[in-house]
Design an enzyme around this catalytic site. Structure first.
Site, PDB file in Angstrom:
ATOM      1  N   HIS A  35       0.844  -1.205   0.000  1.00 44.18           N
ATOM      2  CA  HIS A  35       0.000   0.000   0.000  1.00 44.18           C
ATOM      3  C   HIS A  35       0.878   1.255   0.000  1.00 44.18           C
ATOM      4  O   HIS A  35       0.512   2.272  -0.585  1.00 44.18           O
ATOM      5  CB  HIS A  35      -0.895   0.034   1.235  1.00 44.18           C
ATOM      6  CG  HIS A  35      -2.072  -0.899   1.185  1.00 44.18           C
ATOM      7  ND1 HIS A  35      -3.175  -0.650   0.406  1.00 44.18           N
ATOM      8  CD2 HIS A  35      -2.320  -2.065   1.813  1.00 44.18           C
ATOM      9  CE1 HIS A  35      -4.067  -1.627   0.571  1.00 44.18           C
ATOM     10  NE2 HIS A  35      -3.561  -2.508   1.411  1.00 44.18           N
ATOM     11  N   HIS A  66      -7.646  -7.863  -0.254  1.00 43.92           N
ATOM     12  CA  HIS A  66      -6.352  -7.220  -0.546  1.00 43.92           C
ATOM     13  C   HIS A  66      -5.750  -7.723  -1.856  1.00 43.92           C
ATOM     14  O   HIS A  66      -5.528  -8.928  -2.034  1.00 43.92           O
ATOM     15  CB  HIS A  66      -5.363  -7.451   0.595  1.00 43.92           C
ATOM     16  CG  HIS A  66      -4.008  -6.856   0.316  1.00 43.92           C
ATOM     17  ND1 HIS A  66      -3.578  -5.673   0.878  1.00 43.92           N
ATOM     18  CD2 HIS A  66      -3.006  -7.268  -0.506  1.00 43.92           C
ATOM     19  CE1 HIS A  66      -2.361  -5.389   0.415  1.00 43.92           C
ATOM     20  NE2 HIS A  66      -1.991  -6.353  -0.421  1.00 43.92           N
ATOM     21  N   GLU A  85      -6.394 -12.329   3.077  1.00 40.83           N
ATOM     22  CA  GLU A  85      -7.426 -11.279   3.097  1.00 40.83           C
ATOM     23  C   GLU A  85      -8.144 -11.263   1.752  1.00 40.83           C
ATOM     24  O   GLU A  85      -7.529 -10.929   0.732  1.00 40.83           O
ATOM     25  CB  GLU A  85      -6.771  -9.896   3.331  1.00 40.83           C
ATOM     26  CG  GLU A  85      -6.021  -9.791   4.648  1.00 40.83           C
ATOM     27  CD  GLU A  85      -5.261  -8.470   4.816  1.00 40.83           C
ATOM     28  OE1 GLU A  85      -5.058  -7.757   3.814  1.00 40.83           O
ATOM     29  OE2 GLU A  85      -4.875  -8.170   5.953  1.00 40.83           O
ATOM     30  N   ASP A  87      -7.467  -2.368  -1.393  1.00 40.94           N
ATOM     31  CA  ASP A  87      -8.426  -3.187  -0.668  1.00 40.94           C
ATOM     32  C   ASP A  87      -9.799  -2.902  -1.269  1.00 40.94           C
ATOM     33  O   ASP A  87     -10.261  -1.758  -1.237  1.00 40.94           O
ATOM     34  CB  ASP A  87      -8.411  -2.833   0.825  1.00 40.94           C
ATOM     35  CG  ASP A  87      -7.053  -3.093   1.460  1.00 40.94           C
ATOM     36  OD1 ASP A  87      -6.391  -4.067   1.059  1.00 40.94           O
ATOM     37  OD2 ASP A  87      -6.663  -2.320   2.358  1.00 40.94           O
TER      38      ASP A  87
HETATM   39 ZN   LIG Z   1      -4.590  -4.222   1.969  1.00 41.61          ZN
END
Ligand SMILES: [Zn+2]
Length: 213
Positions: free
Chosen positions: A126, A194, A191, A133
């Site tokens: 990021h 992500h 995740e 995300d």
């Molecule tokens: Zn993320």
């Protein structure tokens, strides 16, 4: 193209670009390095920037304002994802995109778990403007499509391969995965939300506030 090395190493030995003037020089020399505001590049994109609200892991706003930026090729790839989903009346909602390095440090101090937050000694993709995300919404109403968990859930159900989930939830999760992969993004298996832009290694760590972009 190699990662630009204009900035001095910080306490962890990382190279983090902190100077807006140096960032502007870099972008002049290498236009692909520009962070682009996603709503300007991705028509119909929804934003739900949780770190600009108290509704996040920290329970307090981490960003002074909601903003979503990615490096130019990643932003354009996300635009292609939105375009591909449109045929099914589906669109993207962004929970977070470019995240200044100092915000990653604050998040790690709160979570203290490398499975759920990038550690300061590595930084996050990021911070490179190369991770996003995302979830899905019904394009015509903006309503979120059900996913296995909320964004940033610290739970095994957040894993992209988690079962059991309902067939509807699995369909949404798979649609997001296959469409993002088809346009140059790689999922982090811990995740479901992500995604890293595959060329992230060409872009360095940044600690520029949104107000400098
Ligand atoms: Zn993320």
């Amino acid at each position: 193209m190699s990662i630009p090395r204009e900035a001095p190493a910080d306490d962890y030995g990382l190279v983090v670009l902190r100077s807006p003037a140096r960032y502007r020089e870099l972008v002049r020399a290498h236009p692909e390095q520009a962070l682009l505001s996603l709503p300007a590049v991705v028509p119909g994109l929804r934003l739900d920037i949780r770190y600009a609200t108290p509704h996040n892991l920290l329970g307090r706003p981490l960003y002074p304002q909601p903003a979503a930026y990615l490096r130019q090729p990643a932003a354009e790839a996300l635009g292609q994802v939105q375009q591909a989903l449109r045929r099914q009346d589906v669109g993207l909602v962004v929970y977070d995109a470019y995240r200044p390095y100092s915000a990653t440090v604050a998040l790690y101090q709160a979570v203290q778990d490398e499975h759920y937050a990038a550690p300061p000694w590595r930084g996050s993709r990021h911070n490179r403007g190369c991770a996003v995300d995302v979830g899905l919404v019904k394009l015509s109403t903006g309503q979120p499509l059900p996913m296995p968990t909320d964004f940033d859930a610290l739970s095994p159900a957040a894993h992209t391969s988690f079962e059991p989930v309902s067939s509807l939830v699995r369909r949404h999760r798979t649609l997001l995965l296959t469409t993002m992969q088809a346009h140059g993004f790689q999922n982090y298996p811990g995740e479901w939300w992500h995604y890293d832009y595959a060329r992230w290694g060409e872009f360095g760590l940044l600690d520029l506030p949104f107000s400098a972009l």
